[in-house]
Design a protein around this motif. Structure first.
Motif, mmCIF file in Angstrom:
data_model
loop_
_atom_site.group_PDB
_atom_site.id
_atom_site.type_symbol
_atom_site.label_atom_id
_atom_site.label_comp_id
_atom_site.label_asym_id
_atom_site.label_seq_id
_atom_site.Cartn_x
_atom_site.Cartn_y
_atom_site.Cartn_z
ATOM 1 N N LYS A 125 -0.540 19.291 -4.024
ATOM 2 C CA LYS A 125 -0.802 20.691 -4.483
ATOM 3 C C LYS A 125 -1.125 20.748 -5.735
ATOM 4 C CE LYS A 125 1.335 22.605 -0.443
ATOM 5 N NZ LYS A 125 2.242 23.485 0.059
ATOM 6 N N GLU B 271 3.840 18.216 -2.062
ATOM 7 C CA GLU B 271 3.743 19.166 -3.193
ATOM 8 C C GLU B 271 3.114 18.478 -4.576
ATOM 9 O OE1 GLU B 271 7.142 20.251 -0.463
ATOM 10 O OE2 GLU B 271 6.275 18.279 -1.320
ATOM 11 N N GLU C 239 2.551 28.230 -4.501
ATOM 12 C CA GLU C 239 2.707 27.328 -3.842
ATOM 13 C C GLU C 239 3.941 26.989 -3.572
ATOM 14 O OE1 GLU C 239 0.364 25.971 -1.737
ATOM 15 O OE2 GLU C 239 -1.558 26.879 -2.654
#
Length: 286
Positions: A205, A202, A29
């Motif tokens: 994630k 982020e 990611e």
């Protein structure tokens, strides 16, 4: 690639982080996530969050709530382990103390003020009707410091997670007089405000990845044997621990839960007053 640093205790609760890092789940990611062990526990992690040494911490609920109220610029994003933590109440092998009630006037070894070992000693004392103003503490830093203090007699008892200390009970370093479970979900994920403001997606994630791992953690083939070897625990102890431990499935920390925990902490004289939930928690899935 975004660099993020996460910290936690080097215990079996955090093995899902090891799995996801080993599988390079975050790298996929475009996140360079690095793990740092904190043997000193929540007090050390709170300090590291404040200084920016880490961005995310897997910390004890009671410790981070107290520290955020005291000015830590971070937010709780979710629970990590939603079941209680079982704190063993330990004395040295040669201690004169035989029962928990014998410890009312004894000196308590704690890793740091504001740590779980400190706050749970207060919980235990409150549960037993002891005078909280008369509690005596000795700061020892971490588990190794607790071993030293109980061995040399500079402190009388030490509270630490039941299964982490089980090998020390088995080998005769400690005697366990009893247990004291937390009256709330034990571990939460805390993130620095600065990181939440600049890298919200982020962080989402990261949480999605770790929640997916913990959701299926108990069904990993031979996970009990893996944990037994890695953490030098008896297999039956790990199996018992797995049977009573429940991770979060990704649901956010609620206002009701944070209010309930604060009410209990006020009753224990750990905090003076309640804070609004928006000072303590950040909902990641609005």
């Amino acid at each position: 690639m975004l660099n993020l640093k996460v910290g936690g205790v080097p215990e079996h609760f955090n093995y899902p982080w090891y799995i996801t890092l080993k599988n390079k789940s975050y790298t996929k990611e475009n996140i360079n996530l690095r793990w740092k062990d904190f043997p000193g526990g929540t007090g050390a992690m709170c300090k590291a969050l404040r200084s920016g040494e880490i961005d995310i911490a897997i910390v004890l609920t009671e410790g981070i709530i107290k520290d955020i109220i005291n000015g830590n610029p971070s937010k709780i994003t979710q629970t990590f382990v939603k079941s209680p933590l079982i704190w063993g109440i330990h004395v040295g092998a040669k201690s004169k103390f035989q029962h928990i009630d014998d410890l009312e006037k004894a000196t308590i070894a704690i890793s740091r003020y504001g740590s779980g070992s400190h706050l749970m000693a207060i919980v235990n004392a409150h549960n037993r009707g002891w005078n909280l103003d008369e509690l005596k503490f000795k700061v020892v830093g971490d588990l190794q410091g607790g071993i030293a203090a109980l061995t040399d007699g500079s402190a009388d008892y030490f509270m630490w997670e039941h299964f982490t200390t089980k090998p020390l009970v088995d080998n005769g370093t400690f005697r366990r007089l009893g247990d004291c479970p937390t009256p709330w979900p034990c571990f939460v994920v805390a993130v620095r405000d600065e990181v939440l403001e600049s890298n919200f997606e982020e962080v989402q994630k990261v949480l999605n990845i770790i929640n997916a791992c913990t959701r299926d953690f108990k069904s990993i083939p031979q996970i009990d044997q893996t944990l037994s070897v890695r953490y030098e625990q008896q297999l039956n102890d790990i199996q018992e621990w797995l049977s009573i431990t429940e991770w979060n499935d990704g649901t956010p920390m609620t206002e009701e839960l944070i209010s309930s925990v604060q009410n209990k902490m006020i009753a224990l004289n750990v905090i003076d007053s309640k804070e609004d939930s928006d000072k303590l928690i950040r909902n990641m899935y609005i």
